[in-house]
Write a protein that holds these residues in place. Structure first.
Motif, short mmCIF file in Angstrom:
data_model
loop_
_atom_site.label_atom_id
_atom_site.label_comp_id
_atom_site.label_asym_id
_atom_site.label_seq_id
_atom_site.Cartn_x
_atom_site.Cartn_y
_atom_site.Cartn_z
N ASN A 140 63.32 3.08 -2.83
CA ASN A 140 63.42 2.39 -4.12
C ASN A 140 64.66 1.50 -4.17
O ASN A 140 64.63 0.39 -4.72
N ILE A 141 65.77 2.00 -3.60
CA ILE A 141 67.00 1.21 -3.59
C ILE A 141 66.80 -0.06 -2.76
O ILE A 141 67.21 -1.16 -3.17
N GLU A 142 66.16 0.08 -1.61
CA GLU A 142 65.91 -1.07 -0.74
C GLU A 142 64.99 -2.10 -1.41
O GLU A 142 65.13 -3.31 -1.20
N THR A 200 76.37 11.23 -6.56
CA THR A 200 77.21 10.75 -5.47
C THR A 200 76.41 9.90 -4.49
O THR A 200 76.93 8.91 -3.93
N LEU A 201 75.15 10.23 -4.29
CA LEU A 201 74.28 9.43 -3.43
C LEU A 201 74.20 7.99 -3.95
O LEU A 201 74.29 7.03 -3.17
N GLY A 206 76.67 2.03 -4.16
CA GLY A 206 77.18 1.08 -5.14
C GLY A 206 76.38 1.00 -6.42
O GLY A 206 76.40 -0.03 -7.11
N LEU A 207 75.70 2.10 -6.78
CA LEU A 207 74.82 2.08 -7.96
C LEU A 207 75.16 3.20 -8.96
O LEU A 207 74.31 3.62 -9.74
N LEU A 208 76.40 3.67 -8.95
CA LEU A 208 76.77 4.79 -9.82
C LEU A 208 76.61 4.43 -11.30
O LEU A 208 76.07 5.23 -12.08
N GLY A 209 77.07 3.23 -11.69
CA GLY A 209 76.97 2.84 -13.09
C GLY A 209 75.54 2.80 -13.58
O GLY A 209 75.22 3.32 -14.65
#
Length: 324
Positions: A140-142, A200-201, A206-209
């Protein structure tokens, strides 16, 4: 135990029960039920050791009178549905406020452990969350939809499935109190470490927010309710471990009743959390200001209902007792 010793140790308690019967309409139903359980325990002891004694006859008559008053009106008024959530649950939360603190502390410690473990070993999430879940998340991130899992199903089925699952998890956590408080603590640990690892993953990509804004729209209610469920489980588990002046069975029954009341009181919270997750969270295009507002309102409700209101109801109860 000699009969005279048994009477001397309990006579003040029995006299208090007689006084309670004289003004039973003003007695809290929970107090009445606790008194009945305690009295029947004494009656059982007397029937076993002093079957022909007058004290056994006295206790039997006292228990019968209390039983009749306790069950003479089984048809409860609709107003009880309101007072249950506005008075009974908050007062129970006040009585178990220390267990709520313990549950919260376990959650925070386990959450931090999840964060540190994932930072030290990027593959740790596969152990905790499973390879399939991690692979789906990475995909999903990709594809540019990191929170795509929340839109993978239709709204209504997702809402129902999530709500049923969350209610089931909370009851399971409560039921683990049957295996003592240790089992409840382990359950809190497992759920908390998964959340820490999950967030944390996303931080590592770079998607913590985005993750925090998405997850905590429903997670503020959901996670808080799981912490409260932990307190309910600890209440029952501590009944086994720390009976105090009660017999272990009576202590367990009291703890189970308090814990069950908390769990039932949480059901509307899980329904609301499931609704947000099923119908609202999926809309990741929602302006951040609105998502933050949902989180803040949820947090205000949790603090108000489970922390502030219990203290308010307790003070009101003390004031009422002083006035009488």
């Amino acid at each position: 135990m000699k009969e005279i010793t048994f009477i001397r140790n309990n006579i003040e308690k029995w006299q208090a029960t007689e006084e309670l019967l004289e003004d039973i309409s003003s007695v809290n139903p929970d107090e009445l039920a606790d008194t009945y359980v305690d009295l029947t325990t004494d009656l059982s002891f007397a029937q076993t050791h002093y079957p022909k004694s007058r004290i056994t006859i006295y206790l039997n008559n006292l228990a019968s009178s209390l039983h009749n008053n306790l069950y003479k009106n089984k048809q409860e008024k609709w107003s009880r549905l309101i007072t249950f959530w506005t008075h009974e649950v908050p007062l129970t939360m006040y009585d178990n406020r220390n267990l709520l603190r313990v549950s919260m502390l376990l959650f925070v410690i386990s959450f931090v452990i999840g964060i540190v473990s994932q930072l030290l070993n990027p593959e740790f999430c596969r152990i905790i969350l499973s390879d399939a879940y991690v692979d789906m998340t990475l995909e999903n991130i990709e594809n540019g939809v990191p929170m795509g899992i929340y839109g993978s199903k239709d709204e209504l089925p997702m809402f129902l499935g999530i709500t049923i699952n969350n209610v089931g998890v909370s009851f399971q956590m409560f039921a683990k109190g049957l295996l003592t408080s240790i089992a409840v603590g382990i359950s809190i640990f497992n759920n908390s470490i998964m959340l820490g690892c999950f967030e944390t993953l996303f931080y590592q990509h770079g998607l913590l927010g985005e993750s925090l804004l998405t997850v905590f729209q429903h997670g503020t209610l959901e996670i808080s309710a799981l912490i409260v469920s932990g307190a309910a489980g600890l209440a029952m588990g501590n009944g086994w471990l720390f009976p105090g002046t009660y017999s272990r069975l009576v202590s367990f029954q009291r703890g189970a009743k308090r814990g069950l009341k908390i769990i039932v009181g949480l059901v509307p919270v899980f329904i609301c959390a499931g609704f947000i997750e099923g119908f609202v969270t999926r809309h990741t295009e929602t302006p951040n200001a609105i998502r933050v507002m949902v989180i803040i309102l949820s947090l205000i409700f949790i603090i108000g209902y489970f922390i502030v209101l219990p203290y308010v109801r307790h003070k009101q109860l003390i004031q009422k007792e002083n006035d009488n």
